[in-house]
Motif scaffolding. Structure first.
Motif, mmCIF file in Angstrom:
data_model
loop_
_atom_site.group_PDB
_atom_site.id
_atom_site.type_symbol
_atom_site.label_atom_id
_atom_site.label_comp_id
_atom_site.label_asym_id
_atom_site.label_seq_id
_atom_site.Cartn_x
_atom_site.Cartn_y
_atom_site.Cartn_z
ATOM 1 N N LYS A 159 0.816 -1.221 0.000
ATOM 2 C CA LYS A 159 0.000 0.000 0.000
ATOM 3 C C LYS A 159 0.846 1.265 0.000
ATOM 4 O O LYS A 159 0.298 2.373 -0.083
ATOM 5 C CB LYS A 159 -0.936 0.017 1.216
ATOM 6 N N LYS A 160 2.178 1.164 0.087
ATOM 7 C CA LYS A 160 3.010 2.364 0.130
ATOM 8 C C LYS A 160 3.179 2.993 -1.257
ATOM 9 O O LYS A 160 3.563 4.148 -1.360
ATOM 10 C CB LYS A 160 4.362 2.084 0.773
ATOM 11 N N GLU A 161 2.878 2.262 -2.303
ATOM 12 C CA GLU A 161 2.968 2.800 -3.669
ATOM 13 C C GLU A 161 1.645 3.438 -4.061
ATOM 14 O O GLU A 161 0.581 3.040 -3.595
ATOM 15 C CB GLU A 161 3.339 1.681 -4.656
ATOM 16 N N ARG A 162 1.710 4.399 -4.974
ATOM 17 C CA ARG A 162 0.520 5.149 -5.384
ATOM 18 C C ARG A 162 -0.558 4.235 -5.958
ATOM 19 O O ARG A 162 -0.259 3.256 -6.610
ATOM 20 C CB ARG A 162 0.893 6.198 -6.428
ATOM 21 N N GLN A 163 -1.798 4.603 -5.672
ATOM 22 C CA GLN A 163 -2.961 3.891 -6.183
ATOM 23 C C GLN A 163 -3.974 4.916 -6.627
ATOM 24 O O GLN A 163 -3.865 6.085 -6.309
ATOM 25 C CB GLN A 163 -3.562 3.009 -5.088
#
Length: 164
Positions: A159-163
């Motif tokens: 979840k630390k990467e952009r979504q």
């Protein structure tokens, strides 16, 4: 002796590598590539061209990667700890000479029913992100970039990467 003590301490520290304090994440695979896992998972998948770009990480590359019949591409995993002991949580794919080559991968994803969204505003974005119900990964491709356009395959739990 007073001057040699700091030198000895430095030499001892230089021989000690920065090891990760966290265990590697669970192994996730996609299209024959490891998306997350341990240094052993990376090496088994052919990521054996490794360098330590800084004190606390290890980058391992694989050359000649084929994805869904397209390529060949370059691919890399960035492992935590200069010995890779903390594992990795995504794989990056690019083409050295053709900035548009990775579009062949996203074209296939679209044909397979993957949905896409942009992280930017309006019709200009930073990344286009592909998701598919039931898949353990999402695929993120740079729209605006410096250097080489990259495509990253990221485990759904990361979840630390952009979504979007």
């Amino acid at each position: 002796m007073a001057r040699s003590a700091p030198c000895l301490a430095f030499l001892l520290l230089a021989g000690c590598g920065a090891q990760s304090s966290k265990p590697p994440p669970p192994r996730v695979m996609f299209a024959g590539l490891p998306v997350s896992g341990s240094v052993a998972d990376a090496r088994r998948a052919g990521f054996t061209d490794c360098v330590a770009p800084d004190w606390g990480s290890l980058r391992c590359r694989r050359h000649g990667v084929m994805i869904e019949g397209t390529g060949p591409y370059e691919a890399a995993v960035d492992l935590d700890g200069n010995d890779g002991s903390g594992g990795f949580d995504q794989v990056t794919v690019w083409h050295d000479r053709d900035q548009y080559a990775v579009y062949k991968i996203t074209d296939i994803l679209e044909k397979q029913g993957w949905r896409s969204c942009n992280t930017g505003s309006g019709d200009r974005g930073d990344q286009i992100i592909y998701t598919h119900t039931g898949m353990p990964v999402r695929v993120s491709m740079d729209l605006s970039y410096w250097g080489k356009r990259r495509l990253r395959v990221i485990p759904a739990w990361n979840k630390k990467e952009r979504q979007c």
